[in-house]
Design a protein around this motif. Sequence first.
Motif, PDB file in Angstrom:
ATOM      1  N   LEU A 166       1.012  -1.384  -0.386  1.00  0.00           N
ATOM      2  CA  LEU A 166       0.220   0.134   0.072  1.00  0.00           C
ATOM      3  C   LEU A 166       0.716   0.859  -0.114  1.00  0.00           C
ATOM      4  N   GLU A 167       1.779   1.462   1.269  1.00  0.00           N
ATOM      5  CA  GLU A 167       2.923   2.526   0.544  1.00  0.00           C
ATOM      6  C   GLU A 167       3.759   2.616  -0.522  1.00  0.00           C
ATOM      7  N   LEU A 168       3.345   1.060  -1.073  1.00  0.00           N
ATOM      8  CA  LEU A 168       4.194   1.963  -2.596  1.00  0.00           C
ATOM      9  C   LEU A 168       3.795   2.357  -3.255  1.00  0.00           C
ATOM     10  N   ILE A 169       1.806   1.721  -3.176  1.00  0.00           N
ATOM     11  CA  ILE A 169       1.369   2.014  -4.297  1.00  0.00           C
ATOM     12  C   ILE A 169       0.796   4.122  -3.752  1.00  0.00           C
ATOM     13  N   CYS A 170       1.067   4.074  -2.900  1.00  0.00           N
ATOM     14  CA  CYS A 170       0.574   5.640  -2.973  1.00  0.00           C
ATOM     15  C   CYS A 170       2.105   6.775  -3.153  1.00  0.00           C
ATOM     16  N   LYS A 171       3.183   5.685  -3.776  1.00  0.00           N
ATOM     17  CA  LYS A 171       4.309   6.471  -3.868  1.00  0.00           C
ATOM     18  C   LYS A 171       4.062   6.055  -5.261  1.00  0.00           C
TER      19      LYS A 171
END
Length: 225
Positions: A166-171
Amino acid sequence: MSELIKIVLADDEELFRKGLVFLLQREANIKVQYEASNGQELVDYLKTCEVYPDIILMDLKMPFLNGVEATKLIHSEYPNINIIALTSYNTESFIANMINVGASSYLVKNATPQEMLNTIKEVANKGFYYNETVMKVIHKNIISATKNTKSILDDDFLTAREKEVLELICKQFSTPEIAEKLFISPRTVEGHRNNLLLKTQSRNVAGLVVYAIQNKIMTIEDDSM
């Protein structure tokens, strides 16, 4: 090599719309599938078309049915169609409202052709594209909105790997980029993404970003530099 991106334009200014068609048709991997002069014409087209577009470029101020209302309807009925708001309105309230009703990106009409093409490419690849301005508006406005969103009830609601994804999707990393960073297969990334959509009750990837900000999984740092 790259897949064809099918686009529908919705704008009541014919000269502007035809200019966009001319610009987009020069791109080998983009096809303008339909032009609508208002939101109602757009919604009527989607009810009868045989092949849905990948992306709609949506003006906000249109007769009969405006872009905000059209986005609400389309986001609800056709969640796999990505909507890019393309408008002259660049205020925080317009940006926050369009993202809240389901837009995958927000582009002002004084953007350069290259910015528009880049936004289309990013949305086609990742399902959303929020530049720094839009991300800060989401953080400032949507996190404080009294929206009925499911919250994380305990630390085990999302697994550690799901949070990483999720964090990488947000980035704004793509599926292959996430797979490479986490040393897993793209198929595994897709599995985690589908679990995240189910758990958070988000309708698309853009919804996951809003969810992550609302639940403080991701924060936007205010760098002035």
